[in-house]
Scaffold this active site. Structure first.
Site: not given
Length: 463
Positions: A69-70, A320, A195
């Protein structure tokens, strides 16, 4: 062990597993070749593309598969910007986009382009009018997610798409979180998805580019996937991704209604059963399976560890729990509490009993973490008159979330009504969490002042 982090990656759908195993035997050959094995592979690839295109709502020849997807986001943004470089080099996106969009924007700025991040309301949604005002004559591309990956808020895609169309600006929609639940509102020019968010295998992304959108793929030319995604297709994973997308969409309406009821239960029980908690995101216009809340006076990392020990896998946007020690850019843009943040995203098929057990365990876990951090039983409670000092200074330098807020809560009752407490802190989260604490505890946040180290956050006691 209940897994409540489907927004990060959903468990592999049974249909995806079956399709993956079957296509390992049938789809190993090169789909670009003309011999028998290649033709069989091509048939599988074409069928998968058709299935995915139907779910997306586009033509098969408008959709390509990418390695993630990236990768789809990066290719879509780069290709659209390059294709419209004669128009200008201005990019517009919401401030709560996935990091893949913001990383692409940063690279675009580093290369000499310009970028405008559109602010969001406290719910996490953009105001279409504000988004439209960010569009300029030289805007080459606008980006807006269909729904937020951290808080679940759905974005007004249709309204923003209409404004982009009027301005002649293509709109890229990142549909990674929503595509498994249904089609995206019409009006987009480019669409991306991943996906593993809907139960397909990791390593498969989708990039759809409407006909007529100017698009110039970056990098060396490649003959595969219309030149928009280089390299040999991972055909078994692609087939499994398409098959699972069709399967989850077939049952999406009923499962969405069931999970929405469970999330409504979480929202209500957390707000009622855990003191000093803020449930964030739009309560109505949201994904059906996702809820996020933040707990005052809690170390997010400890909270996640204790929930894991209790048998629950959840996620967090607290600083954190991150390697950067900065709060989630989404929570920061929304202006909500970031400390003690928990994201619960239920996979399809989650039993109601698992959610009930989580809600039974959560209050005790939060109380245990607070006790370990030294939070008083009733922080901030004192006599109506308060102490004699008109102002106090709390030195929390070098101490991370949520200690600066805990120290503030301990002493706010020691100043009279109208008196002030100044918190010295070099923790980035304090810039977000102290104003949020003031809103939750009905105290006045006066503002931030410069200090020799970090910043000085001034709070006035109202009651």
């Amino acid at each position: 062990m209940p897994y409540f982090d489907a927004a990060s990656s959903a468990p592999l759908h049974p249909v995806a597993r079956q399709a993956l195993l079957a296509s390992l035997d049938e789809g190993w050959a090169d789909p670009a070749r003309l011999y028998r094995e290649g033709r069989r592979a091509r048939m599988l690839l074409d069928a998968a593309r058709g299935t995915a295109a139907e779910a997306v709502g586009c033509r098969p020849d408008e959709l390509v598969f990418t390695p993630s997807g990236t990768a789809a986001v990066h290719a879509g943004i780069a290709g659209a910007l390059s294709g419209r470089r004669r128009v200008g080099r201005h990019l517009v996106a919401s401030a709560v986009e996935h990091s893949s969009v913001l990383h692409a924007a940063a690279a675009h700025e580093a290369a000499g382009g310009s970028f405008a991040g559109v602010p969001v309301e406290r719910t996490g949604a953009v105001d279409p009018a504000v988004f439209g005002a960010a569009l300029r004559a030289d805007t080459a591309l606008a980006c807006l997610q269909s729904a937020n990956h951290e808080v679940g808020t759905e974005q007004p895609v249709a309204a923003v798409a209409a404004l982009c169309r009027e301005a002649g600006v293509p709109l890229l929609v990142d549909a990674a979180q929503s595509l498994g639940w249904g089609p995206v509102a019409d009006g987009w020019s480019l669409l991306t998805a991943s996906a593993h968010k809907w139960g397909g295998p990791a390593g498969v992304g989708l990039l759809a580019v409407r006909k007529g959108v100017r698009f110039a793929p970056g990098g060396p030319a490649d003959e595969r996937e219309s030149g928009r995604s280089a390299g040999f297709e991972n055909l078994p994973a692609i087939v499994a991704a398409a098959a699972s997308l069709r399967a989850v969409r077939a049952g999406a309406e009923a499962e969405a209604a069931r999970l929405r009821a469970l999330v409504d239960l979480v929202r209500a029980r957390v707000a009622a059963g855990v003191p000093d908690v803020e449930v964030v995101g739009d309560p109505v216009r949201r994904l059906p399976h996702l809820v996020t809340f933040s707990c005052l006076y809690v170390d997010g990392e400890s909270l996640l560890h204790e929930l894991d020990r209790a048998g629950f896998s959840v996620s967090s946007g607290s600083s954190c729990t991150s390697s950067t020690l900065t709060p989630s850019h989404v929570l920061k843009a929304m202006g909500v509490l970031s400390e003690g943040n928990v994201r619960v995203s239920l996979p399809a098929g989650t039993p109601a009993g698992d959610v009930e057990r989580f809600l039974d365990v959560l209050p005790g876990v939060v109380a245990e973490v607070r006790e370990r951090l030294g939070v008083p039983a009733a922080p901030g409670v004192s006599s109506p008159a308060g102490g004699a000092a008109g102002s106090l200074v709390v030195d929390a330098l070098g101490r991370r979330c949520p200690i600066p807020v805990i120290e503030l809560a301990k002493v706010i009752g020691d100043v009279p009504v109208g008196g002030t407490v100044t918190v010295l802190s070099d923790d980035e989260a304090a810039r977000l969490d102290i104003p949020a604490w003031c809103e939750m505890r009905e105290q006045e946040y006066v503002g931030e002042e410069p200090a020799e180290r970090g910043a000085a956050y001034v709070v006035r006691r109202l009651g």
